[in-house]
Design an enzyme around this catalytic site. Structure first.
Site, PDB file in Angstrom:
ATOM      1  CB  ALA A   1      -5.086  17.733   3.394  1.00 12.30           C
TER       2      ALA A   1
ATOM      3  CB  ILE B   1      -0.993   0.028   1.191  1.00  8.72           C
ATOM      4  CG1 ILE B   1      -0.239   0.010   2.519  1.00  8.72           C
ATOM      5  CG2 ILE B   1      -2.016  -1.086   1.090  1.00  8.72           C
ATOM      6  CD1 ILE B   1      -1.097   0.511   3.677  1.00  8.72           C
ATOM      7  CG  ASP B   2       3.973   1.777   2.813  1.00 12.77           C
ATOM      8  OD1 ASP B   2       2.811   1.886   3.205  1.00 12.77           O
ATOM      9  OD2 ASP B   2       4.928   1.502   3.560  1.00 12.77           O
TER      10      ASP B   2
ATOM     11  N   GLY C   1       2.595   4.533   5.893  1.00 13.31           N
ATOM     12  CA  GLY C   1       3.644   4.958   4.960  1.00 13.31           C
ATOM     13  C   GLY C   1       4.929   5.098   5.740  1.00 13.31           C
TER      14      GLY C   1
END
Ligand code: F6P
Length: 364
Positions: free
Chosen positions: A191, A131-132, A175
């Site tokens: 964000a 997923i990183d 991460g």
């Protein structure tokens, strides 16, 4: 290639099951017998190997995690352990291995297929799954798209309540060494600031980045004053310490209790869940490239999704039947991965630069 095995290793990633399914179905369709290794390299060392049939993998592409199980194992740094693993594969007549995993898992495959010690002539192809998104020479790894969507969904929910109360939230996402998830989800969830390991800021500069974003947003009138800060877990300052230092500065510089920040650590939530359609497709197409490669004798390669253009042709193996997938020389992949980790990769530097350019626009 009469018989090959599939192994999932390292941190699981949504879409691993879709890859297992596609590799099994396509392997059987091509006339091979397909086996599954349970619990990654740790299971391989125990000989936990079982046949996989199309019925075993029916519909698993909808599920997160991996039906084969996974583990983090460092045993493959030892020649003796690798010989034990090869002996188990030999016992089952397995000639090829598809390893689905990240940096450590694909390094394990490189050792196992090392011609200097691989008397078995074992062939091996890796599929990037992390997923990183911290693997080199592939634009995406399996699981990344689902993880981004999970983060964005969580941030949208947090934004609802943050906007209602004009609050500041620091959301920590997974991460370890790579800020890809933080960067991409920060854009997709609007964000106001993003903190990721590659930006090389010291602790004071990190605190300052958050304080500046909060002050800018809170200076607004007549609009929502929700502040969303996304922080990658690999950023050197711990999230609780960051909160304490940001709160202290905001109290001193703005005053009033309402400036206190809230923290949400998404943790392993980010790694689970049903894979998105995109992850199911990427996993299935990478698996197809891997099976085609194995069946035609390719070894020590990784199936890559949209590899960078202009790679030297000698780094690319097999015939490229899918315009978006290619089998890339595994040692080259791992070298680029190393450069990414050290901050020396051109691609990572481009990401850093792109974020530096947009940073001041995030809190406008
Ligand atoms: O698989 C990658 C990753 O999810 C990282 O983002 C994270 O730092 C790490 O794995 C957590 O690993 P574990 O679940 O083994 O603690």
């Amino acid at each position: 290639m009469k018989r090959f095995a599939i192994l999932t290793s390292g941190g699981d990633a949504p879409g691993m099951n879709a890859a297992i399914r596609a590799a099994t179905l396509l392997g059987v369709a091509a006339g091979a017998e397909v086996y599954g290794v349970e619990q990654g390299y740790a299971g391989l060392l125990e000989g936990a190997i079982r046949p996989l049939t199309p019925r075993d993998v029916d519909l698993i592409l909808r599920e997160g995690g991996t039906i084969l199980g996974s583990a983090r194992s460092k045993a493959f740094h030892l020649l003796e352990r690798r010989q034990e693993a090869r002996a188990h594969l030999k016992k089952h007549g397995i000639e090829g291995l598809i390893v689905i995993g990240g940096n450590g898992s694909l390094t394990g495959l490189l050792h196992l297929t090392d011609p200097k010690e691989n008397d078995l002539g074992l062939l091996g192809i890796g599929l990037p799954a992390s997923i990183d998104n911290d693997l080199g020479l592939t634009r995406l790894a399996i699981g990344v798209d689902t993880a981004i969507n999970t983060i964005v969904e969580a941030c949208d929910k947090i934004s609802d309540t943050a906007a209602a109360h004009d609050r500041t939230f620091i959301v920590e996402v997974m991460g370890r060494d790579c800020g890809y998830l933080a960067m991409t989800s920060a854009i997709a969830s609007a964000a106001n600031a993003v903190l990721f390991p590659e930006m090389d800021k010291n602790e004071d500069e990190i605190v300052d980045t958050v304080v500046r974003a909060v002050k800018k947003v809170r200076a607004r009138t007549g609009r929502s004053r929700r502040v969303l800060v996304i922080k990658a877990e690999g950023v050197r300052i711990k999230v609780d310490e960051l909160k304490a230092r940001v709160d202290a500065r905001l109290k001193a510089e703005l005053g009033g209790p309402e400036v206190e920040t809230r923290v949400t650590v998404l943790g392993h939530v980010v790694r689970g869940g049903r894979p998105t359609a995109q992850d199911r497709l990427i996993a299935s197409r990478l698996a197809a490239a891997a099976v085609t490669g194995l069946m035609s004798g390719v070894t020590r390669a990784m199936a890559s999704w949209n590899p960078p253009a202009n790679l030297p042709p000698e780094w690319i193996y097999g015939s490229k039947s899918d315009p978006q997938c290619a089998l890339i020389d595994l040692p080259r992949v791992l070298e680029e991965t190393e450069r990414m980790l050290k901050g020396e990769s051109q691609y990572v530097n481009w990401r850093k630069k792109a974020f530096a350019e947009i940073e001041s626009a995030l809190a406008l």
